[in-house]
Design a protein around this motif. Sequence first.
Motif, PDB file in Angstrom:
ATOM      1  N   THR A   1       0.845  -1.190   0.000  1.00 28.08           N
ATOM      2  CA  THR A   1       0.000   0.000   0.000  1.00 28.08           C
ATOM      3  C   THR A   1       0.875   1.233   0.000  1.00 28.08           C
ATOM      4  O   THR A   1       2.043   1.183   0.400  1.00 28.08           O
TER       5      THR A   1
ATOM      6  N   VAL B   1       1.739   4.333   1.721  1.00 27.11           N
ATOM      7  CA  VAL B   1       1.576   4.973   3.027  1.00 27.11           C
ATOM      8  C   VAL B   1       1.472   6.486   2.848  1.00 27.11           C
ATOM      9  O   VAL B   1       2.345   7.116   2.253  1.00 27.11           O
TER      10      VAL B   1
ATOM     11  N   CYS C   1       4.730  -0.458   3.478  1.00 27.11           N
ATOM     12  CA  CYS C   1       3.452  -1.174   3.465  1.00 27.11           C
ATOM     13  C   CYS C   1       2.537  -0.619   4.555  1.00 27.11           C
ATOM     14  O   CYS C   1       2.603   0.551   4.873  1.00 27.11           O
ATOM     15  N   SER C   2       1.708  -1.478   5.136  1.00 26.20           N
ATOM     16  CA  SER C   2       0.704  -1.015   6.102  1.00 26.20           C
ATOM     17  C   SER C   2       1.304  -0.511   7.412  1.00 26.20           C
ATOM     18  O   SER C   2       0.726   0.323   8.092  1.00 26.20           O
TER      19      SER C   2
END
Length: 315
Positions: A5, A7, A167-168
């Motif tokens: 994803t 950020v 990422c997350s």
Amino acid sequence: MANQTNVKEFIILGFSSIPEYQKFLYVFFLIIYITTLTVNISLIIIIRYGKQLHKPMYFLLGNLSILELCYISVTVPKIIIDIPRKRKSISFSGCMTQLFFFTFLGATETILLAVMSIDRFLAVCYPLRYTSIMSHKVCLMLAALSWIFGFLTTSFPIIKISQLHFCSANVINHFFCESAPLLKLSCSDPYFMELNVIICASSVILTSTLVILTSYIYIVSTILKIKSSHGRKKAFSTCASHFTVVILFFGPGILIYVSPLAHQSVTMNKWISLLYTEVTPLLNPFVYSLRNEDVRLILKKYFNSNFACSQRMKV
């Protein structure tokens, strides 16, 4: 990379692990920031308008004070704003900007302290040629080179960090956007990036440390050859302030960026960072003011003239 994803922001934990001390921390950082601004600006004004301070050492000291003002302003205002907030966040671009300026100013200060050690070396070892060597043009050039090399040595690693995949995971266990906790959040393999950061930081810190150590070896050797105790004491006093500032700044910096011990604990890294990001910029002007006879004389003259003026007004 799967499940990756983009950020948009990071959450900064800061000192949220000790909620019972949040009010104390708010007051602590506010006092430190206001005091640091006041004393550094005062020192800059004293150097600017004190004619007897129009010397190479004080020109470089003025640059150091400007650096300290910028350096502490990169982190503390954000900390003060975030402490009362439940959600302490910073945008991705804001985080990278903070990281860049923090690293750039830190590298510049490291180089400038090495330049100041060369100035002290020339003043003690070549006193008769000191004025001709350290001309105003040379001082300007050395100060400018400190800023330029500080920029060049930090730009590449920060650009590479900004290009990493995140990422997350977006929680930074620090009180500002620092490279070590940021790299731990990356989805990319952080090994080569961490190595890059360590190499760049070590090259600046170790090279500057080598210059400072070499300068002081020659300084001490020259001072020991002075026959009179008064002469030795006077020579030592010209270097005492600078050497104290070097210890205050380089000690924590070496622990964090060169020593492997600090990298093993993010919490340890956080508390050591507090020393040289907030405490050192506060102490440096006091070190130079209290240990420097020229600065003390100007302050004494200023307060005496103000006192005399107030007395005349009362009469």
